[in-house]
Design a protein around this motif. Structure first.
Motif, PDB file in Angstrom:
ATOM      1  N   VAL A   1      68.558  78.371 130.850  1.00 44.04           N
ATOM      2  CA  VAL A   1      69.381  79.072 129.994  1.00 44.04           C
ATOM      3  C   VAL A   1      68.631  77.796 128.135  1.00 44.04           C
ATOM      4  O   VAL A   1      69.084  78.418 127.174  1.00 44.04           O
ATOM      5  CB  VAL A   1      70.390  78.366 130.730  1.00 44.04           C
ATOM      6  CG1 VAL A   1      71.619  78.289 129.047  1.00 44.04           C
ATOM      7  CG2 VAL A   1      70.586  79.647 131.225  1.00 44.04           C
ATOM      8  N   GLY A   2      68.623  76.207 129.494  1.00 39.54           N
ATOM      9  CA  GLY A   2      67.901  75.484 128.012  1.00 39.54           C
ATOM     10  C   GLY A   2      66.784  75.624 127.527  1.00 39.54           C
ATOM     11  O   GLY A   2      67.255  75.548 126.382  1.00 39.54           O
ATOM     12  N   LEU A   3      65.766  76.546 127.772  1.00 38.10           N
ATOM     13  CA  LEU A   3      64.371  76.884 127.658  1.00 38.10           C
ATOM     14  C   LEU A   3      64.636  77.860 126.096  1.00 38.10           C
ATOM     15  O   LEU A   3      63.962  77.765 125.624  1.00 38.10           O
ATOM     16  CB  LEU A   3      63.543  77.411 127.944  1.00 38.10           C
ATOM     17  CG  LEU A   3      62.951  76.755 129.766  1.00 38.10           C
ATOM     18  CD1 LEU A   3      62.142  76.918 129.913  1.00 38.10           C
ATOM     19  CD2 LEU A   3      62.366  74.860 128.867  1.00 38.10           C
ATOM     20  N   GLY A   4      65.765  78.945 127.045  1.00 37.69           N
ATOM     21  CA  GLY A   4      66.054  79.894 125.671  1.00 37.69           C
ATOM     22  C   GLY A   4      66.735  79.040 124.168  1.00 37.69           C
ATOM     23  O   GLY A   4      66.398  79.417 123.425  1.00 37.69           O
ATOM     24  N   VAL A   5      67.683  78.739 124.946  1.00 36.85           N
ATOM     25  CA  VAL A   5      68.805  77.402 124.022  1.00 36.85           C
ATOM     26  C   VAL A   5      67.161  76.926 123.396  1.00 36.85           C
ATOM     27  O   VAL A   5      67.321  76.615 121.577  1.00 36.85           O
ATOM     28  CB  VAL A   5      69.903  76.379 124.531  1.00 36.85           C
ATOM     29  CG1 VAL A   5      70.095  75.847 123.038  1.00 36.85           C
ATOM     30  CG2 VAL A   5      70.736  77.885 125.521  1.00 36.85           C
ATOM     31  N   ALA A   6      66.213  76.235 123.619  1.00 38.60           N
ATOM     32  CA  ALA A   6      65.715  75.335 122.990  1.00 38.60           C
ATOM     33  C   ALA A   6      64.991  76.572 121.966  1.00 38.60           C
ATOM     34  O   ALA A   6      64.417  75.824 120.998  1.00 38.60           O
ATOM     35  CB  ALA A   6      65.089  75.194 123.839  1.00 38.60           C
ATOM     36  N   LYS A   7      64.759  77.392 122.450  1.00 35.87           N
ATOM     37  CA  LYS A   7      64.019  78.109 121.060  1.00 35.87           C
ATOM     38  C   LYS A   7      64.869  78.195 120.294  1.00 35.87           C
ATOM     39  O   LYS A   7      64.110  79.233 119.026  1.00 35.87           O
ATOM     40  CB  LYS A   7      63.702  79.575 122.323  1.00 35.87           C
ATOM     41  CG  LYS A   7      63.064  81.180 121.418  1.00 35.87           C
ATOM     42  CD  LYS A   7      61.359  80.514 120.966  1.00 35.87           C
ATOM     43  CE  LYS A   7      60.545  81.319 119.971  1.00 35.87           C
ATOM     44  NZ  LYS A   7      61.277  81.471 118.815  1.00 35.87           N
TER      45      LYS A   7
END
Lengths: 529, 242
Positions: free
Chosen positions: A406-412
């Protein structure tokens, strides 16, 4: 007659004289909250401190938390803008005034907390008449007063040329008192050479003086706690820990203020991504240092396991204060994540599955389901055969992995939204730092040496006075920026001249190397081959 | 110079709390409602605490538990943390080693209550009140000076108060000796808790006088002090049980 740039006139001077309905509604709401707080304070004065949730042994509660929090916020301004001025960071120009105003107003509200917290505010003057210099409270009175006087001066000095500018560029419909106000504030400023030299000298001296004072302020506040022998407070790390936390929360508050004025007054041309990016880098540094200190502080107590100190820590890790402690940690980790990770992933990251929205959505759903099972502690269908210990780690492990995705997607998503990411991080850190003060004061207060352990629940009086303090802070901010431009007009104008001068520098590069295109990509247009 | 202190023999103490009650009547400590008391706002200058007061050590299961009691007046520390932090000198250590509290100067910042590791300091969360019957029996004693109000004098709300070793009794004993034109003797001064102690477990006297009972007992191998390791140098000496 001083002349203002047309753009500055429209964007910065005009809003001072034209007030929309939203402004008055906001002011009315703030005044209502302040009125409520005043009533509650009057009640506290007449009935005594029993209307608060404080008791024995929790002699200090939310008021003390607010005190440290607001004084921490005050490090936004003067310290940051002074450091940036001293180091000659050109990008500071549009945000210095916002930062300095936060400092002055946060200091007023912060000092007010001490008076609210006093059992006998009528004897306030006694602190000066009978003051004992050996008491950390006196050190605090001295350093906060010095910081306040310094900050007010430091806020006022750069206002002088702007006040003169306003005096000379008033719209015809402005009331007469404003002309008088600006004339007085301008101190006869005409913008001649001697005046400029004096002003620059005064600002330079103040900028250097204010840095040690600012450091002393939060160090001494930490010493109020650290000079006692109470479990969990008697720590040498508190001085620097508090200073770092103060600057950290100060930048957080600055981000929130910057974004609101930028959005409300449409100042995108003034407060650009550059300010967010550069300040964001300082923010990341402070975040890392803060985490290091937090870890060090708790780690040493864990290793020592002293009879009185260890229960304070365990109450934070899994006791009464676990929620406030872990929410604080989560806020800090997430804010660090959304500031750092978007800077690390490449623009073309969406080629990878983990950065695609549908993957993130899936991870969110999975995390919600896993979280549900974790919270309700219900049996997971199909996994009943696994032994409980394995399941314990399996559920927590998979939740962690899902949250990572989730964090990676949000970071993107935040990659292309620097202002949003920074503002969200700012809000998180301001809340997180309030909780940090809470987690330092309350668990120690509830776990003293020779008094039975207690619980502390703030009452409506304390909630009202906290809300009133925040409202007062915003109120002062709004009133001040109705009278003075939110951006230091002369400093930005000076910055433009410097930028224009720098743009003329010739870069000795052959045209064929394609350097021109590369520089253009970085926003440098006038490079000549 | 005299150096007043107290010795408590825990072997003799029966934890009857007579000291707490005697102190309450001697020093006019206010009575709070049961709700306020449940919040920990009752004021007991001399308290009797179960030890360990918090679950910091294992005391075993009934019937094999080891529950002890500790009666706790102010320790009148030689290095008092409360005095060090007071911003206005409302609390101070006088030349006879008694840590005193001036209600007329206290600003109610509660730094001393936070700094004291023994919890001997109490804050007046509200205006002290008594039921009419009790109010009639309030002690008229008080210690007054230029800008100072101490001892059993009724406290205003919002100030901190604490055990004074019944400082007014010392002043009265001195005054009596003076009016009878004779030398003041240390035995003439006894705090109320010492006087009332059912088991005669408390001894009070001048620690600088090596012949005084308290002074002799203080050199007993059973002697210890509470929280010796926090650097306050407490002056009240306890004699270990058993």
């Amino acid at each position: 007659m001083l002349k203002a740039d047309q753009k500055d006139k429209d964007k910065l001077i005009k809003p001072l004289f034209e007030t929309g309905r939203t402004y008055w509604v906001t002011i009315a709401i703030l005044l209502a909250i302040i009125g409520w707080a005043l009533y509650m304070y009057y009640r506290q004065l007449t009935l005594g401190m029993k209307v608060t949730g404080m008791q024995r042994p929790v002699y200090w509660g939310v008021y003390m938390v607010n005190f440290i929090f607001f004084i921490g916020i005050s490090h936004a301004g003067t310290l940051i803008s002074a450091i940036l001025r001293v180091t000659g960071a050109e990008w500071r120009r549009p945000i210095t005034r916002v930062a300095e105003a936060i400092t002055a107003f946060a200091l007023i509200v912060g000092s007010l907390q001490i008076i609210i917290d006093m059992g006998r505010p009528d004897r306030l003057l006694s602190v000066i008449l009978n003051g004992r210099l050996q008491s950390p409270i006196l050190w605090d009175v001295l350093s906060v007063t010095a910081y306040f006087l310094g900050s007010i001066t430091y806020l006022y000095l750069p206002v002088i040329p702007d006040a003169a500018l306003l005096r000379d560029n008033l719209p015809p419909y402005s009331p007469a008192w404003r002309k008088r106000l600006y004339s007085i504030m301008a101190l006869g400023w005409r913008g001649n050479r001697t005046q400029w030299i004096r002003l620059e000298k005064a600002i330079a001296v103040m900028a250097v003086l204010i840095i040690p004072i600012a450091v002393s302020v939060h160090t001494i506040i930490s010493w109020i706690l650290a000079t006692t022998v109470q479990p969990g407070w008697h720590s040498t790390i508190f001085g620097p820990y508090f200073v770092v936390g103060a600057i950290f929360s100060g930048i957080g508050a600055l981000f929130i203020a910057m974004t609101i004025v930028r959005w409300k007054l449409k100042l995108e041309e003034y407060i650009t991504e550059k300010q967010y990016n550069n300040l964001g880098l300082i923010f990341i540094t402070m975040s890392a240092v803060w985490m290091y200190f937090t870890y060090a502080e708790h780690m040493i107590i864990t290793a020592g396991q002293e009879v009185y100190e260890f229960p304070v820590l365990t109450s934070k890790l899994w006791g009464d204060y676990a929620v406030s402690f872990w929410v604080m940690v989560a806020l800090m980790v997430v804010s660090f994540w959304i500031m750092v990770i978007p800077r690390l992933i490449s623009k073309t990251a969406k080629r990878f599955l983990v950065f695609q929205p549908r993957f993130t959505t899936g991870a969110v759903l999975l995390a919600v389901v896993t979280g549900y099972y974790l919270v309700t502690d219900s049996t997971i269908p199909g996994l009943s055969g696994i032994n409980p210990e394995t399941l314990f780690f399996l559920v927590r492990g998979s939740l962690l992995v899902e949250l990572l995705f989730v964090g990676l997607g949000v970071a993107k998503w935040f990659k292309t939204r620097l202002v949003a990411a920074t503002t969200v991080a700012g809000v998180m850190v301001v809340i997180g730092m309030w909780l940090e003060r809470w987690n330092i004061i309350i668990p120690t207060m509830t776990h003293p040496y020779l008094v039975s352990w207690a619980e502390y629940h703030p009452t409506i009086t304390e909630v009202a006075l906290t809300a009133g303090s925040v409202a007062l802070f915003i109120f002062m901010f709004l009133v001040f920026f109705k009278l003075f431009p939110i951006i230091s007009i002369w400093e930005v104008a000076e910055g433009r001249v410097i930028d224009a001068e720098r743009a003329k520098v010739t870069i000795p590069m052959p045209e064929a190397s394609g350097i021109k295109e590369r520089l253009r990509g970085k926003g440098i247009r006038k490079a000549r081959g | 110079m005299t150096n007043w202190s107290m010795v408590v023999d825990l072997d003799k103490c029966v934890a009857c709390q007579g000291c707490s009650i005697a102190c309450r009547f001697e020093n006019n400590t206010p009575v709070v409602s049961p709700e306020e008391a449940a919040l920990g706002r009752s004021i007991l200058w001399n308290d009797v605490l179960p030890m360990p007061i918090n679950p910091t050590e294992d005391i075993g299961e009934y019937p094999h538990s080891r529950r002890r009691y500790l009666t706790r007046p102010c320790m009148h520390c030689e290095n008092p943390p409360c005095v060090k932090v007071c911003p206005v000198q409302a609390t101070y250590r006088d030349e006879e080693g008694i840590v005193r509290q001036n209600y007329d100067r206290c600003i109610g910042c509660r730094f001393c209550t936070v700094a004291c590791p023994y919890g001997v300091r109490y804050f007046n969360w509200e205006t002290p009140s008594w039921s009419p019957e009790m109010a009639r029996h309030l002690s008229p004693e008080r210690v007054v000076g230029q800008g100072s109000l101490e001892g059993p004098a009724v406290r205003p709300k919002g100030v901190v108060e604490k055990c004074t070793f019944c400082i007014h009794r010392l002043q009265k004993a001195r005054a009596r000796a003076e009016s009878e034109e004779r030398e003041f003797r240390a035995e003439e001064y006894t705090p109320a808790c010492v006087q009332t102690c059912t088991a005669k477990a408390r001894f009070f006297g001048d620690m600088d006088d090596v012949t005084a009972t308290a002074s002799i007992l203080a050199s007993s191998p059973r002697a210890f002090r509470v929280l010796e390791d926090v650097g306050t140098h407490p002056k009240v000496i306890y004699l270990q049980e058993g």
